[in-house]
Design a protein around this motif. Sequence first.
Motif, PDB file in Angstrom:
ATOM      1  N   VAL A 174      14.871   1.279  10.366  1.00 55.80           N
ATOM      2  CA  VAL A 174      13.618   1.384  11.110  1.00 55.80           C
ATOM      3  C   VAL A 174      12.402   1.122  10.233  1.00 55.80           C
ATOM      4  N   MET A 175      11.324   0.654  10.872  1.00 56.25           N
ATOM      5  CA  MET A 175      10.012   0.562  10.245  1.00 56.25           C
ATOM      6  C   MET A 175       9.226   1.791  10.685  1.00 56.25           C
ATOM      7  N   MET A 176       8.632   2.478   9.706  1.00 54.50           N
ATOM      8  CA  MET A 176       7.862   3.682  10.053  1.00 54.50           C
ATOM      9  C   MET A 176       6.794   3.936   9.001  1.00 54.50           C
ATOM     10  N   ARG A 177       5.835   4.787   9.363  1.00 52.25           N
ATOM     11  CA  ARG A 177       4.821   5.195   8.406  1.00 52.25           C
ATOM     12  C   ARG A 177       5.461   6.148   7.400  1.00 52.25           C
ATOM     13  N   THR A 178       5.148   5.959   6.134  1.00 51.06           N
ATOM     14  CA  THR A 178       5.730   6.801   5.080  1.00 51.06           C
ATOM     15  C   THR A 178       5.408   8.272   5.318  1.00 51.06           C
ATOM     16  N   ASP A 179       4.219   8.562   5.858  1.00 44.83           N
ATOM     17  CA  ASP A 179       3.823   9.949   6.129  1.00 44.83           C
ATOM     18  C   ASP A 179       4.687  10.599   7.201  1.00 44.83           C
ATOM     19  N   ASP A 180       5.354   9.776   8.017  1.00 45.69           N
ATOM     20  CA  ASP A 180       6.109  10.307   9.156  1.00 45.69           C
ATOM     21  C   ASP A 180       7.596  10.485   8.868  1.00 45.69           C
ATOM     22  N   VAL A 181       8.021  10.239   7.618  1.00 42.07           N
ATOM     23  CA  VAL A 181       9.454  10.241   7.325  1.00 42.07           C
ATOM     24  C   VAL A 181      10.130  11.541   7.757  1.00 42.07           C
ATOM     25  N   ASP A 182       9.574  12.691   7.385  1.00 44.06           N
ATOM     26  CA  ASP A 182      10.212  13.970   7.712  1.00 44.06           C
ATOM     27  C   ASP A 182      10.323  14.159   9.219  1.00 44.06           C
ATOM     28  N   LYS A 183       9.246  13.800   9.920  1.00 45.45           N
ATOM     29  CA  LYS A 183       9.232  13.952  11.379  1.00 45.45           C
ATOM     30  C   LYS A 183      10.277  13.042  12.032  1.00 45.45           C
ATOM     31  N   VAL A 184      10.377  11.803  11.531  1.00 47.88           N
ATOM     32  CA  VAL A 184      11.343  10.841  12.079  1.00 47.88           C
ATOM     33  C   VAL A 184      12.776  11.299  11.800  1.00 47.88           C
ATOM     34  N   GLU A 185      13.027  11.769  10.578  1.00 46.31           N
ATOM     35  CA  GLU A 185      14.371  12.255  10.249  1.00 46.31           C
ATOM     36  C   GLU A 185      14.779  13.387  11.185  1.00 46.31           C
ATOM     37  N   ALA A 186      13.850  14.287  11.450  1.00 43.35           N
ATOM     38  CA  ALA A 186      14.141  15.424  12.330  1.00 43.35           C
ATOM     39  C   ALA A 186      14.448  14.950  13.744  1.00 43.35           C
ATOM     40  N   ALA A 187      13.673  13.965  14.222  1.00 39.65           N
ATOM     41  CA  ALA A 187      13.894  13.445  15.578  1.00 39.65           C
ATOM     42  C   ALA A 187      15.236  12.719  15.683  1.00 39.65           C
TER      43      ALA A 187
ATOM     44  N   THR B 214       0.820  -1.216   0.000  1.00 39.45           N
ATOM     45  CA  THR B 214       0.000   0.000   0.000  1.00 39.45           C
ATOM     46  C   THR B 214       0.851   1.263   0.000  1.00 39.45           C
ATOM     47  N   GLY B 215       2.142   1.107   0.308  1.00 37.51           N
ATOM     48  CA  GLY B 215       3.031   2.265   0.372  1.00 37.51           C
ATOM     49  C   GLY B 215       2.933   3.028   1.679  1.00 37.51           C
ATOM     50  N   GLY B 216       2.129   2.535   2.617  1.00 31.51           N
ATOM     51  CA  GLY B 216       1.920   3.263   3.863  1.00 31.51           C
ATOM     52  C   GLY B 216       3.011   3.076   4.895  1.00 31.51           C
ATOM     53  N   VAL B 217       3.718   1.937   4.806  1.00 30.99           N
ATOM     54  CA  VAL B 217       4.772   1.628   5.780  1.00 30.99           C
ATOM     55  C   VAL B 217       6.050   1.314   5.008  1.00 30.99           C
ATOM     56  N   GLN B 218       7.163   1.763   5.537  1.00 34.79           N
ATOM     57  CA  GLN B 218       8.425   1.468   4.868  1.00 34.79           C
ATOM     58  C   GLN B 218       9.528   1.123   5.856  1.00 34.79           C
ATOM     59  N   LEU B 219      10.477   0.334   5.362  1.00 34.48           N
ATOM     60  CA  LEU B 219      11.707   0.052   6.098  1.00 34.48           C
ATOM     61  C   LEU B 219      12.772   0.956   5.503  1.00 34.48           C
ATOM     62  N   ALA B 220      13.458   1.701   6.346  1.00 35.04           N
ATOM     63  CA  ALA B 220      14.462   2.638   5.827  1.00 35.04           C
ATOM     64  C   ALA B 220      15.634   2.730   6.787  1.00 35.04           C
TER      65      ALA B 220
END
Length: 223
Positions: A199-212, A143-149
């Motif tokens: 990490v596993m995270m929601r694709t929508d949260d990438v910017d927020k996670v990178e900042a954290a 679905t593209g909603g979750v990604q491993l990065a």
Amino acid sequence: MHIVIMGCGRVGSALAQTLEQQGHTVAVIDQDPTAFRRLGPGFGGRRVTGVGFDQDTLREAGIEEAGAFAAVSSGDNSNIISARVAREMFGVENVAARIYDPRRAEVYQRLGIPTVATVRWTADQMLRRLLPSGAEPLWRDPTGGVQLAEVHASPKWVGHKISKLQEETGVRVAFLTRLGEAVLPTSQTVLQEGDLVHVMMRTDDVDKVEAAFAGGPEEEGGH
């Protein structure tokens, strides 16, 4: 499992030794009989002189009872032909070919042969060390909603537990790469200098996670 490896260079010999140490039976094929010296005296598997796409050579290596085949010689054409023979003639399920030319690798991937494009992988890994910013997606769900990065963590996180990193960033740490080895962390695992965090995270949260990840723990200045 019995595993057949074509190519006894640095990669093939290391692969053969590792697989044998893990309890598998291994046969190594190489055109040059002197190449088998790399296996060392302790190697108990078969050494077969020949080319990996020759059916008689493959039979001598035990391809008919093999569960996996790896083509890691120095020739792209030899690797892909051998991989296709193993898959299509002998029905080996787990087949992989090392390919130096990334453009070819994409073509062969479409043929259903998993490929490892050496140059591209090395370049990607080098870029990640030279330009360690941003999240590099390694996998996405359908679905593209979750990604491993892989996400670059600020040195401020070094010495803190993975559990704290997860709590403050909202991600699930899937694994670490530490000194070239994959590590499955526990809640007590502490981030060390040089660790790569996947990490596993929601694709929508990438910017927020990178900042954290870039900011460090909240207690160190309220980032």
